[in-house]
Design a protein around this motif. Structure first.
Motif, short mmCIF file in Angstrom:
data_model
loop_
_atom_site.label_atom_id
_atom_site.label_comp_id
_atom_site.label_asym_id
_atom_site.label_seq_id
_atom_site.Cartn_x
_atom_site.Cartn_y
_atom_site.Cartn_z
N ALA A 107 -27.42 -22.53 11.42
CA ALA A 107 -26.46 -21.54 10.90
C ALA A 107 -26.88 -21.08 9.50
O ALA A 107 -26.73 -19.90 9.15
CB ALA A 107 -25.06 -22.16 10.85
N GLU A 108 -27.39 -22.01 8.72
CA GLU A 108 -27.82 -21.69 7.35
C GLU A 108 -29.06 -20.80 7.35
O GLU A 108 -29.23 -19.96 6.46
CB GLU A 108 -28.10 -23.00 6.61
CG GLU A 108 -28.02 -22.89 5.11
CD GLU A 108 -28.11 -24.25 4.43
OE1 GLU A 108 -27.49 -24.40 3.38
OE2 GLU A 108 -28.79 -25.16 4.96
N THR A 154 -22.68 -18.40 6.47
CA THR A 154 -23.07 -19.65 7.14
C THR A 154 -21.91 -20.25 7.93
O THR A 154 -22.11 -20.74 9.05
CB THR A 154 -23.58 -20.68 6.10
OG1 THR A 154 -24.70 -20.13 5.41
CG2 THR A 154 -24.01 -21.97 6.78
N ASN A 177 -21.48 -18.25 11.08
CA ASN A 177 -22.62 -18.57 11.96
C ASN A 177 -22.44 -19.91 12.64
O ASN A 177 -22.76 -20.08 13.82
CB ASN A 177 -23.93 -18.59 11.16
CG ASN A 177 -24.35 -17.22 10.66
OD1 ASN A 177 -23.85 -16.20 11.14
ND2 ASN A 177 -25.25 -17.18 9.70
N VAL A 224 -19.56 -26.07 4.75
CA VAL A 224 -20.71 -25.54 4.00
C VAL A 224 -20.77 -26.19 2.62
O VAL A 224 -21.84 -26.61 2.17
CB VAL A 224 -20.61 -24.01 3.88
CG1 VAL A 224 -21.76 -23.47 3.01
CG2 VAL A 224 -20.66 -23.36 5.26
#
Length: 206
Positions: A77-78, A84, A87, A200
């Motif tokens: 995702a990052e 992020t 994602n 995150v």
């Protein structure tokens, strides 16, 4: 299959929330945590504690997947463009077991993992028995014909406990599901608030 070292409903009580929104959740009766110290008054969580809980809740929701698996999804995702957190949700919802659960082919995400693992599911006509398999837009997920009469499946389809989200196109008469698009956080029908932004932050600091 991922091993679970505790009963799934202990996750609910540990979080203090009915994270799957199920009527049988013990949180509906006892909001305190499991174990002999569960009824002690909870102190205010630190920033780290809040972020950790957000991660545990999201990870637990998808069948209490392992930290290694979850971190791998987060890293992907990052790497992707865009937010992020958004994602991360999109990638988790692409998991084959998550799609099978969302399509109401089975009653729980834990049952979805086992259902996929036991070879009851086809993706574009081919058997896939990997729960973490990442589904793509346009993929058609089908329950094998011989598996459609399983009591677990029939009960899930008839259940009014939850609805199918609009990023899936499901035909229960044919037991097929088309993955239309990856959802944003606001599209996912979580029974409780999920905070991927805190996940995150957790990984940014640890």
């Amino acid at each position: 299959m991922t091993k679970r070292t505790s009963a799934k409903y202990k996750l609910d009580r540990r979080m203090g929330e009915n994270i799957w929104g199920r009527p049988k959740s013990p949180v509906n009766r006892r909001e305190y945590g499991p174990g002999q110290h569960g009824q002690r008054r909870k102190g205010k969580l630190s920033d780290f504690g809040t972020q950790l809980r957000a991660k545990q809740k999201l990870k637990g929701y998808y069948g209490d997947i392992t930290e290694k698996q979850f971190r791998r999804v987060f890293d992907e995702a990052e790497r992707r463009k865009g937010d992020t957190g958004e994602n991360l949700i999109g990638l988790l919802e692409r998991r084959l077991d998550a799609v099978v659960y969302r399509a109401k082919f089975v009653p729980t995400v834990f049952a979805a993992r086992q259902f996929v693992n036991h070879g009851h599911v086809l993706v574009n006509g081919r058997r896939v028995n990997i729960p973490s398999y990442s589904v793509k837009e346009g993929d058609v997920i089908t329950v094998k014909e011989k598996s459609r009469q399983i009591e677990l499946v029939m009960g899930a389809v008839d259940s009014s406990e939850r609805d199918v989200p609009d990023y899936l196109d499901v035909d229960h008469s044919k037991m097929t599901c088309t993955f239309v698009r990856a959802p944003a956080l606001g599209d996912v029908p979580y029974p409780v608030q999920m905070e991927p932004n805190l996940v995150v932050e957790f990984y940014a600091k640890n």
